[in-house]
Design a protein around this motif. Sequence first.
Motif, PDB file in Angstrom:
ATOM      1  N   ILE A 383      37.658 -11.479 -59.257  1.00 33.19           N
ATOM      2  CA  ILE A 383      36.983 -10.177 -59.169  1.00 33.19           C
ATOM      3  C   ILE A 383      36.115  -9.950 -60.403  1.00 33.19           C
ATOM      4  N   SER A 384      36.603 -10.386 -61.560  1.00 39.90           N
ATOM      5  CA  SER A 384      35.819 -10.185 -62.794  1.00 39.90           C
ATOM      6  C   SER A 384      34.537 -11.010 -62.789  1.00 39.90           C
ATOM      7  N   TYR A 385      34.521 -12.132 -62.048  1.00 37.49           N
ATOM      8  CA  TYR A 385      33.298 -12.920 -61.954  1.00 37.49           C
ATOM      9  C   TYR A 385      32.225 -12.225 -61.118  1.00 37.49           C
ATOM     10  N   GLY A 386      32.644 -11.345 -60.233  1.00 36.28           N
ATOM     11  CA  GLY A 386      31.678 -10.651 -59.402  1.00 36.28           C
ATOM     12  C   GLY A 386      31.458 -11.351 -58.077  1.00 36.28           C
ATOM     13  N   PRO A 387      30.898 -10.634 -57.080  1.00 41.07           N
ATOM     14  CA  PRO A 387      30.685 -11.226 -55.757  1.00 41.07           C
ATOM     15  C   PRO A 387      29.382 -12.023 -55.694  1.00 41.07           C
ATOM     16  N   ARG A 388      29.260 -12.776 -54.632  1.00 45.91           N
ATOM     17  CA  ARG A 388      28.042 -13.510 -54.376  1.00 45.91           C
ATOM     18  C   ARG A 388      27.025 -12.602 -53.689  1.00 45.91           C
ATOM     19  N   ASN A 389      25.785 -13.028 -53.684  1.00 49.57           N
ATOM     20  CA  ASN A 389      24.742 -12.248 -53.016  1.00 49.57           C
ATOM     21  C   ASN A 389      24.879 -12.314 -51.497  1.00 49.57           C
ATOM     22  N   MET A 390      25.440 -13.403 -51.002  1.00 51.88           N
ATOM     23  CA  MET A 390      25.627 -13.561 -49.569  1.00 51.88           C
ATOM     24  C   MET A 390      26.938 -12.892 -49.151  1.00 51.88           C
ATOM     25  N   ALA A 391      26.882 -12.110 -48.069  1.00 49.09           N
ATOM     26  CA  ALA A 391      28.055 -11.418 -47.549  1.00 49.09           C
ATOM     27  C   ALA A 391      28.064 -11.525 -46.028  1.00 49.09           C
ATOM     28  N   ARG A 392      29.170 -11.083 -45.428  1.00 53.44           N
ATOM     29  CA  ARG A 392      29.318 -11.103 -43.983  1.00 53.44           C
ATOM     30  C   ARG A 392      29.344  -9.662 -43.479  1.00 53.44           C
ATOM     31  N   SER A 393      28.611  -9.412 -42.396  1.00 54.59           N
ATOM     32  CA  SER A 393      28.542  -8.068 -41.802  1.00 54.59           C
ATOM     33  C   SER A 393      29.148  -8.117 -40.416  1.00 54.59           C
ATOM     34  N   TYR A 394      29.957  -7.085 -40.087  1.00 56.71           N
ATOM     35  CA  TYR A 394      30.639  -7.000 -38.800  1.00 56.71           C
ATOM     36  C   TYR A 394      30.445  -5.593 -38.216  1.00 56.71           C
ATOM     37  N   THR A 395      30.689  -5.496 -36.935  1.00 60.86           N
ATOM     38  CA  THR A 395      30.621  -4.198 -36.246  1.00 60.86           C
ATOM     39  C   THR A 395      31.992  -3.666 -35.854  1.00 60.86           C
ATOM     40  N   GLY A 396      33.050  -4.442 -36.047  1.00 55.94           N
ATOM     41  CA  GLY A 396      34.396  -4.008 -35.707  1.00 55.94           C
ATOM     42  C   GLY A 396      35.397  -4.539 -36.700  1.00 55.94           C
ATOM     43  N   TYR A 397      36.445  -3.738 -36.973  1.00 58.05           N
ATOM     44  CA  TYR A 397      37.439  -4.145 -37.959  1.00 58.05           C
ATOM     45  C   TYR A 397      38.745  -3.412 -37.674  1.00 58.05           C
TER      46      TYR A 397
END
Length: 567
Positions: A383-397
């Motif tokens: 978490i301290s390194y930070g996230p990547r620029n690429m992420a995943r998007s969803y419509t249901g969870y």
Amino acid sequence: MGCPLCGKHTDSLWLPNSRKHVYMCHRKGLSPTHSYRGKKAWFDGKVEYGRKGRILTGHNISVLLKNYKNEFGNVRQAGRKRKRVIPAESLADSEDEESESEEEEEVDEEELSRWKKRSIFFNLPYWEELPVRHNLDVIHVERNVAASIISTLLHCGNSKDGLNARKDLHVLGIRKELHPKARGKRTYLPAAPWTLSKEEKRLFCKRLHEFKGQDGYCSNISREKISGMENEIVETICMFERFFPPSFFDIMVHLCIHLGREARLGGPVHFRWMYPFERHMKLLKDYVRNPARPEGCIAESYLAEECMQFCRDFLRKTTSVEGRQERNTEYESTSILGGRPISAGRSITLSEVEKKTAHLAVIQNTTLIPLDSTEHDDTLKWISYGPRNMARSYTGYVVNGLRFHTTSVQRQTQNSGVYYEATAMCRASARDTSQIVDLVSYYGRVVDIILLDYNVFYIPLFRCQWAVRGNGVKVDESFTLVNLNQSQVFFARDPFIMASQAKQIFYSREDESSNWYVVMRGPSRRYTEADSDEADAGPLPLSVDMNVEDVDAEDQPARVDCEGIYV
């Protein structure tokens, strides 16, 4: 005997024109000092002094049907009453015969004629001691009462309002303004309080059609609330007697007063109603392929289904095949910290501002971990390194047993409503220098579901459209109303929340031309005791003060702003 609980004490009235018995006089269930008892014009033109009868116990029924002999088969005896047969044991000797005849003379023949058989369950030693021996069929009671109300309001289908119902009002000598009037060759029925205009019918049907609740919505009602509902349902039915015609009150309406008692004694209704059996009957009917041989189709299909079930059970024990999980069940995953997606994902690229805003939301809302903890060292490191620029998007969870969808998903249920409580510094006004820490409620909708990629695991976030506090949220008479059609500039720097922090709500629009929505909350089917205090059965307040002053005593029973009906 219309009611199996009230027995011969069931108050009934024969309507000559509608040709049926109706069950009214529910004012007897009110307290002796209740003001409804003295309202003559509101009800049947009489002051009510009576009291409701006692509910039949198992011992009362057992004693009454002690010497009753069942007559099985479809035997018709036209023109005469059913003949009572003396049991053979009573013919043992003359003394026993005389004693039996004396006891039979004391039996109420009129009361005995109300029964068709003596249940075999009375042979059990404990059966007559049970407070609830047979459950009322809740699904048909609620279905028939709801159908009566809607059909009467819309004047369609099996409406309880009509020419015969108005003639019965004339026979009873009540509500003279609603009596039928001859106009030429046709009869005019004045507009009653339950009569809706064409525009009102259109709005009513539109609201029912557009209403969307959350997935698996139910309500957890405590026993204390049920005890209060038992008294309130009597007042509610009395108010129905005030406005609706006598033909409306069939036995199904009367049985509603006993549903609270059975819920208090029998527990949750889903263990006692007929929905599982009705659904299974629907499944068996779907097996029919040849209408000429329905039994054979059902037998063959049921046997095939049973064989498949045996195969599934065998494979589950001998192989690594996993069974189907529950609909809103979460499974443990080392790659996703909380919940699981239920839709196809797509890759998105976050801008630097979006990435920093989402990462800040994760840092601020991550649970505090002790310094001596070694279990989550790797999690904190990544978490301290930070996230990547690429992420995943969803419509249901699915998270916390709740099913969420974004606003772009069009379904029969409304699963995009979000309720979030945040800890913030609060003060009474701008001049108040003393600040306190308190919980602040935020209402919104899910517009996107994002999984932030921290290289070795994902953290789910909800991007929401929030209602602006102040001019976007207001509380009016136990209702919380929100306006979601406002600028989101205030939340531009903080639109995200953790998926595990989201609580589900749904909205009902105030009216067709308004931008305000009523907030409705309720637990899912997997509710817990912690959620029971937060659950509401609907938008109405928990305690409703039903005073007679709320209705004008001098109001006219006929509407003057609506056209009547010609028959």
